[in-house]
Enzyme design. Structure first.
Site, PDB file in Angstrom:
ATOM      1  N   LYS A  84      12.321  27.273  19.475  1.00 41.71           N
ATOM      2  CA  LYS A  84      11.660  28.545  19.146  1.00 41.71           C
ATOM      3  C   LYS A  84      10.150  28.408  19.324  1.00 41.71           C
ATOM      4  CE  LYS A  84      11.395  31.851  15.278  1.00 41.71           C
ATOM      5  NZ  LYS A  84      11.868  32.119  13.890  1.00 41.71           N
ATOM      6  N   SER A 155      14.197  36.325  13.190  1.00 38.49           N
ATOM      7  CA  SER A 155      13.194  36.212  14.234  1.00 38.49           C
ATOM      8  C   SER A 155      13.544  35.176  15.304  1.00 38.49           C
ATOM      9  CB  SER A 155      11.829  35.834  13.637  1.00 38.49           C
ATOM     10  OG  SER A 155      11.904  34.580  12.986  1.00 38.49           O
ATOM     11  N   SER A 179      15.895  34.312   9.159  1.00 39.21           N
ATOM     12  CA  SER A 179      15.644  34.329  10.604  1.00 39.21           C
ATOM     13  C   SER A 179      16.467  33.358  11.437  1.00 39.21           C
ATOM     14  CB  SER A 179      14.158  34.084  10.881  1.00 39.21           C
ATOM     15  OG  SER A 179      13.413  35.229  10.583  1.00 39.21           O
TER      16      SER A 179
END
Lengths: 480, 73
Positions: A84, A155, A179
């Site tokens: 990420k 996210s 997330s």
């Protein structure tokens, strides 16, 4: 070998490792297959910020050479992964999904968690899409592999979408309000939020420092378990299945269900799918106990206030002192930061003050009912259309940001480890997920339970979405 | 900030208007609807927290990631 394997990129991490060691497959072939899968799917799902083909193949060649020469770094040796884009990865800028970091410098060091993956032999393919500064649940421009007209959740949406489509075998995410678990549920994969504080977040851009947690997203609980072992610094030997050992033998799983809060205000299809999964578990001998957690709403509120105030503090100096840079933030985050600075300190301290009490409360619940974990839906809906970001059919009028963290955020407040895994489908085939919240410090036990439940439910065996988009390296051609 | 605000006063039209005003000082382009929604969500959270029994919360305890070692209440 696992069922339903059509290509190299559909293999489990454990099967991949076995194939490397008996020389059925090679890290270079598998990395090439992953890169091909990215090339075939990326124009549809937009899961990656940046992919470094040459470096990935160079690392794969080293991994292959090491394995051939007898150096074995463990279960992730030669396994392609994604990271990420809020994690520092040496050689990549950390842009955090924000135009405000358009000129972010190239990171010179790995985040500690990335360092562990790299030391464990993982092949880092690149950076995956995140919602801006990990503050939200939509993750533009990434899309959902089960229906590219829909969002992947966030996210860590790029990580989940990439894993779901077979572009990598695992990916790193972060979880401050859900997330990791939210995109895992929306994309039909497995996500693991370890207990708060159990993994080092150094080198990861913060959102809310007293809630931020990092963890793996993968296709199965066993894949997640293998990543977790490397991330926590377990020895580099090939671990057995989660929970292998005398403590798991013959003991029935005992799960709590809190119908107040967690089974209210759900889309009917989500409720139906989770209830059906519960019936399957009961039929397999899982003991299900009604355990109303009456403070769940307060735990969610506690996490919500802490999250909003700390996020505003993280970005507050830029908001006040660098207005031109702040203007590059997206409108949602600008409001969140600007408004968050006006929440009184007393409100924040009230939330901090009740946090231990809430954790004591759920510890009491676990003790009183003797449960191994609490079972709950992960999301109140299935994946939303990107062109109509409105929550419908739950009976509640709430924003996507609030609604999609409603069921996950309580466990950020308590800091418990939580495993999210697929448990069903809605009427149009979109994934439905459940989460299992366990006891802090007992992540291994939670993953053992999760794997058993995964086997009972069978949704981890669903074919990868968009799997027809590319062959991903045919097993017939490349593996005898 | 110029205006004293108590956590238990975070509700109603005055709170929303005040938050709108303060937010616009930092983000002049901030969408009014989004700010009002933010005000509502924070107010709702604060209301839920204020309804907790607080008679056993006598101080601000430190949060530990581990499960409580003492007998849970």
């Amino acid at each position: 070998m696992s069922d339903r394997v059509d290509s190299l990129t559909d293999l489990s991490i454990r099967d991949l490792g076995a194939g490397y060691r008996d020389r059925s497959y090679s890290p270079v072939d598998v990395t090439r297959a992953a890169l091909e899968r990215i090339a075939a799917t990326e124009s549809t799902i937009h899961a990656w910020v940046e992919v470094d083909h040459e470096r990935a193949l160079a690392v794969a060649r080293i991994a292959e050479h090491e394995l051939m020469s007898g150096t074995d770094r463990g279960p992730l040796h030669g396994v392609p992964v994604g990271i990420k884009d809020i994690f520092d990865v040496a050689g990549f800028p950390t842009r955090c999904g924000s135009a405000a970091r358009f000129d972010a410098p190239i990171a010179t060091e790995d985040a500690n968690s990335v360092h562990r993956l790299r030391a464990g032999g993982a092949v880092i393919l690149g950076k995956t899409v995140t919602q801006e500064f990990a503050a939200g649940t939509i993750s533009p421009p990434a899309r959902n592999p089960w229906d590219p007209e829909r969002i992947p959740g966030g996210s860590s949406g790029g990580s989940a979408a990439a894993v779901a489509v077979g572009a990598c075998f695992g990916a790193m995410g972060s979880d401050t309000g859900g997330s990791i678990r939210i995109p895992a549920a929306a994309c039909g994969v497995t996500g693991f939020k370890p207990a708060y504080g159990s993994l080092d977040v150094a080198g990861v851009f913060p959102l809310s420092w007293s809630l931020d947690t990092i963890g793996p997203i993968a296709r199965t609980v066993d894949d997640t378990w293998l990543m977790w072992n490397v991330l926590r610094g377990a020895s580099h030997h090939q671990p057995g299945l989660p929970g292998d050992g005398p403590q798991s033998a013959g003991k029935a799983i005992r799960l709590g269900i809190s119908r107040p809060f967690f089974f209210e205000w759900l889309q009917p299809d989500v409720l139906t799918a989770v209830e059906a999964a519960i019936d399957v578990l009961a039929a397999h001998g899982v003991i299900l106990v009604e355990t109303p957690w009456l403070e769940a709403g307060a735990a969610r509120a506690c996490g919500f206030v802490i999250n909003r105030v700390e996020a505003a503090a993280v970005h507050g100096r830029i908001a006040v002192e660098q207005p031109d840079l702040f203007a590059r933030y997206g409108p949602d985050l600008r409001v969140r930061v600007a408004a968050g600075r006006s929440i009184p300190a007393t409100a924040y301290l009230d939330a901090i003050g009740v946090r231990s009490r809430l954790k004591n409360g759920i510890a009491s619940l676990f003790a009183a009912h003797g449960i191994d974990a609490l079972l709950a839906p992960t999301l109140p809906t299935t994946a939303l259309r990107a062109d109509n970001l409105v929550i419908t059919d739950t009976g509640l009028d709430e924003s996507v940001g609030a609604g999609w963290t409603r069921l996950t955020m309580p466990f950020n407040a308590t800091g418990q480890p939580v495993l999210a895994l697929p448990c069903g489908r809605d009427r149009i085939g979109l994934p439905v997920g459940m989460q299992l919240a366990g006891r802090p410090g007992e992540e291994d036990r939670l993953l053992r339970i999760g794997r058993e439940i995964e086997q009972m439910l069978g949704f981890h065996q669903a074919p990868s979405p968009l799997s027809g988009a590319v062959n991903g390296g045919s097993l017939n051609q490349e593996a005898q | 900030m110029g205006k004293e605000e108590d956590a238990r006063g975070m509700s109603g039209p005055d709170w929303a208007m005040d938050l709108l005003w303060r937010t616009r000082q930092i983000d002049p382009a901030g969408d009014e609807g989004a700010i009002r929604r933010y005000a509502e969500e924070i107010a709702e959270a604060q209301t839920v927290l204020s309804e907790l029994r607080r008679d056993d919360v006598t101080e601000i305890p430190l949060f530990s990631a581990s499960w409580p070692e003492h007998s849970p209440r």
